[in-house]
Design a protein around this motif. Structure first.
Motif, PDB file in Angstrom:
ATOM      1  N   GLY A  48       0.800  -1.215   0.000  1.00 32.31           N
ATOM      2  CA  GLY A  48       0.000   0.000   0.000  1.00 32.31           C
ATOM      3  C   GLY A  48       0.836   1.269   0.000  1.00 32.31           C
ATOM      4  N   LEU A  49       1.981   1.246  -0.692  1.00 34.33           N
ATOM      5  CA  LEU A  49       2.870   2.397  -0.781  1.00 34.33           C
ATOM      6  C   LEU A  49       2.724   3.059  -2.148  1.00 34.33           C
ATOM      7  CD1 LEU A  49       6.053   0.806   0.843  1.00 34.33           C
ATOM      8  CD2 LEU A  49       4.391   2.336   1.929  1.00 34.33           C
ATOM      9  N   PRO A  50       3.155   4.304  -2.283  1.00 29.30           N
ATOM     10  CA  PRO A  50       3.025   4.998  -3.572  1.00 29.30           C
ATOM     11  C   PRO A  50       3.835   4.335  -4.683  1.00 29.30           C
ATOM     12  CG  PRO A  50       3.405   6.569  -1.803  1.00 29.30           C
ATOM     13  CD  PRO A  50       3.631   5.199  -1.218  1.00 29.30           C
ATOM     14  N   ALA A  51       3.358   4.483  -5.893  1.00 29.94           N
ATOM     15  CA  ALA A  51       4.047   3.919  -7.055  1.00 29.94           C
ATOM     16  C   ALA A  51       5.384   4.604  -7.321  1.00 29.94           C
ATOM     17  CB  ALA A  51       3.160   4.025  -8.291  1.00 29.94           C
ATOM     18  N   THR A  52       5.664   5.700  -6.614  1.00 25.73           N
ATOM     19  CA  THR A  52       6.928   6.421  -6.763  1.00 25.73           C
ATOM     20  C   THR A  52       8.064   5.784  -5.967  1.00 25.73           C
ATOM     21  OG1 THR A  52       6.260   7.873  -4.938  1.00 25.73           O
ATOM     22  CG2 THR A  52       5.800   8.626  -7.187  1.00 25.73           C
ATOM     23  N   LEU A  53       7.807   4.667  -5.289  1.00 26.99           N
ATOM     24  CA  LEU A  53       8.812   4.045  -4.417  1.00 26.99           C
ATOM     25  C   LEU A  53      10.120   3.779  -5.162  1.00 26.99           C
ATOM     26  CD1 LEU A  53       9.590   2.800  -1.690  1.00 26.99           C
ATOM     27  CD2 LEU A  53       8.603   0.629  -2.491  1.00 26.99           C
ATOM     28  N   TYR A  54      10.042   3.217  -6.361  1.00 27.54           N
ATOM     29  CA  TYR A  54      11.282   2.903  -7.084  1.00 27.54           C
ATOM     30  C   TYR A  54      12.066   4.167  -7.412  1.00 27.54           C
ATOM     31  CZ  TYR A  54      14.553   1.733 -10.762  1.00 27.54           C
ATOM     32  OH  TYR A  54      15.705   1.620 -11.512  1.00 27.54           O
ATOM     33  N   ALA A  55      11.401   5.208  -7.869  1.00 27.79           N
ATOM     34  CA  ALA A  55      12.087   6.455  -8.208  1.00 27.79           C
ATOM     35  C   ALA A  55      12.767   7.049  -6.980  1.00 27.79           C
ATOM     36  CB  ALA A  55      11.095   7.449  -8.801  1.00 27.79           C
ATOM     37  N   GLU A  56      12.118   6.956  -5.825  1.00 29.77           N
ATOM     38  CA  GLU A  56      12.703   7.475  -4.593  1.00 29.77           C
ATOM     39  C   GLU A  56      13.899   6.634  -4.175  1.00 29.77           C
ATOM     40  OE1 GLU A  56       8.435   9.160  -2.927  1.00 29.77           O
ATOM     41  OE2 GLU A  56       9.137   7.174  -2.375  1.00 29.77           O
ATOM     42  N   PHE A  57      13.784   5.334  -4.315  1.00 27.03           N
ATOM     43  CA  PHE A  57      14.905   4.436  -4.016  1.00 27.03           C
ATOM     44  C   PHE A  57      16.091   4.726  -4.935  1.00 27.03           C
ATOM     45  CE2 PHE A  57      16.683   0.682  -6.161  1.00 27.03           C
ATOM     46  CZ  PHE A  57      17.557   0.229  -5.178  1.00 27.03           C
ATOM     47  N   ARG A  58      15.840   4.845  -6.208  1.00 20.14           N
ATOM     48  CA  ARG A  58      16.920   5.030  -7.171  1.00 20.14           C
ATOM     49  C   ARG A  58      17.652   6.349  -6.956  1.00 20.14           C
ATOM     50  NH1 ARG A  58      16.387   4.859 -13.815  1.00 20.14           N
ATOM     51  NH2 ARG A  58      18.624   5.023 -14.236  1.00 20.14           N
ATOM     52  N   ALA A  59      16.961   7.371  -6.508  1.00 23.57           N
ATOM     53  CA  ALA A  59      17.572   8.688  -6.319  1.00 23.57           C
ATOM     54  C   ALA A  59      18.516   8.726  -5.118  1.00 23.57           C
ATOM     55  CB  ALA A  59      16.477   9.737  -6.142  1.00 23.57           C
ATOM     56  N   ILE A  60      18.430   7.741  -4.225  1.00 20.81           N
ATOM     57  CA  ILE A  60      19.230   7.775  -2.995  1.00 20.81           C
ATOM     58  C   ILE A  60      20.670   7.323  -3.249  1.00 20.81           C
ATOM     59  CG2 ILE A  60      19.478   6.758  -0.695  1.00 20.81           C
ATOM     60  CD1 ILE A  60      16.383   6.761  -0.560  1.00 20.81           C
ATOM     61  N   GLY A  61      20.857   6.115  -3.789  1.00 21.27           N
ATOM     62  CA  GLY A  61      22.198   5.647  -4.157  1.00 21.27           C
ATOM     63  C   GLY A  61      23.172   5.546  -3.010  1.00 21.27           C
ATOM     64  N   ALA A  62      22.747   5.018  -1.863  1.00 15.66           N
ATOM     65  CA  ALA A  62      23.654   4.846  -0.728  1.00 15.66           C
ATOM     66  C   ALA A  62      24.738   3.825  -1.045  1.00 15.66           C
ATOM     67  CB  ALA A  62      22.865   4.402   0.511  1.00 15.66           C
ATOM     68  N   LYS A  63      25.945   4.083  -0.564  1.00 18.60           N
ATOM     69  CA  LYS A  63      27.097   3.169  -0.679  1.00 18.60           C
ATOM     70  C   LYS A  63      27.525   2.910  -2.120  1.00 18.60           C
ATOM     71  CE  LYS A  63      26.423   0.727   3.693  1.00 18.60           C
ATOM     72  NZ  LYS A  63      25.249   1.375   4.208  1.00 18.60           N
ATOM     73  N   ALA A  64      27.211   3.815  -3.016  1.00 22.31           N
ATOM     74  CA  ALA A  64      27.638   3.656  -4.402  1.00 22.31           C
ATOM     75  C   ALA A  64      29.099   4.039  -4.554  1.00 22.31           C
ATOM     76  CB  ALA A  64      26.775   4.524  -5.304  1.00 22.31           C
TER      77      ALA A  64
END
Length: 235
Positions: free
Chosen positions: A181-197
């Protein structure tokens, strides 16, 4: 690890699978009663800069203290009831069975050949003396490489409802968002973070690292036979 009562999901955090970025993205939607375990200071700084909720409800409550817990409290040590790479068996034992059975449980799985290469370069970053060379490093720790199975499996059986494939994050996070039940924007928000890259050199491809390394290839097939069979992973 995140346990969200607000959205009735449990995220078990595996290692070297972009788990920190996903944990940050998920924490955005957590409520005050949800459990969020601490990450590294650098990751917590990034999470704070995004304005997302930080660690909460992970410390052992005083009602569950034993004598040594009071002693540790006196010297400034906190006793954690929940921690970031918590195995499924340990978490299940600490929850009401109804929560474990009814909440949507998910984790991330990754091609094991690619996973061990990523883990190797992370060990080098942490100045692990055993990480002088990929081949001796890999052969010296066969059982430690299968740590993620201890997080997601209980008694040899998968304990989560859904595995997000590292190689298909966009598609599979869409399914996570739908089921939690989370927004469909979850992937875009995840991709924008890029932790430990940026820890692994771009030229260190999986195929290059395993070139002529038949013993290593055989070891990966032995340790990760279930993942290879279930998800069709190859070198």
């Amino acid at each position: 690890m995140i346990l969200s009562h607000k959205h009735r999901f449990i995220f078990l955090k595996t290692t070297k699978t972009a788990g920190s970025s996903l944990e940050m993205a998920l924490s955005k939607y957590c409520g005050p009663e949800d459990i969020i375990t601490p990450m590294s200071p650098a990751d917590e700084h990034k999470r704070s800069s995004l304005g997302y909720p930080g660690p909460r409800n992970y410390i052992l409550p005083r009602s569950e203290y034993r004598l040594k817990d009071y002693v540790n409290r006196l010297i400034g040590r906190e006793r954690r009831k929940y921690h970031k790479h918590m195995p499924a068996a340990e978490l299940r034992a600490k929850l009401d069975r109804g929560i474990w059975d009814e909440y949507f449980k998910f984790a991330v799985v990754r091609n094991p050949f690619d996973y061990v290469v990523s883990l190797y370069f992370w060990s080098k970053r942490d100045h692990d003396p055993s990480a002088a060379g990929f081949r001796p490093w890999l052969l010296s720790r066969p059982r430690k490489l299968a740590r993620n199975r201890q997080i997601t499996h209980i008694d040899g059986r998968c304990a989560v409802d859904f595995m997000v494939r590292y190689e298909h994050f966009e598609q599979d996070l869409g399914e996570v968002a739908r089921r939690a039940g989370l927004p469909a924007t979850l992937y875009a928000e995840f991709r924008a973070i890029g932790a430990k890259a940026g820890v692994r050199p771009k030229q260190a491809t999986t195929r290059e690292m395993f070139a002529g390394f038949d013993e290593g290839i055989e070891l990966i097939h032995e340790l990760f036979s279930d993942d290879i069979a279930e998800f069709g992973y190859t070198l």
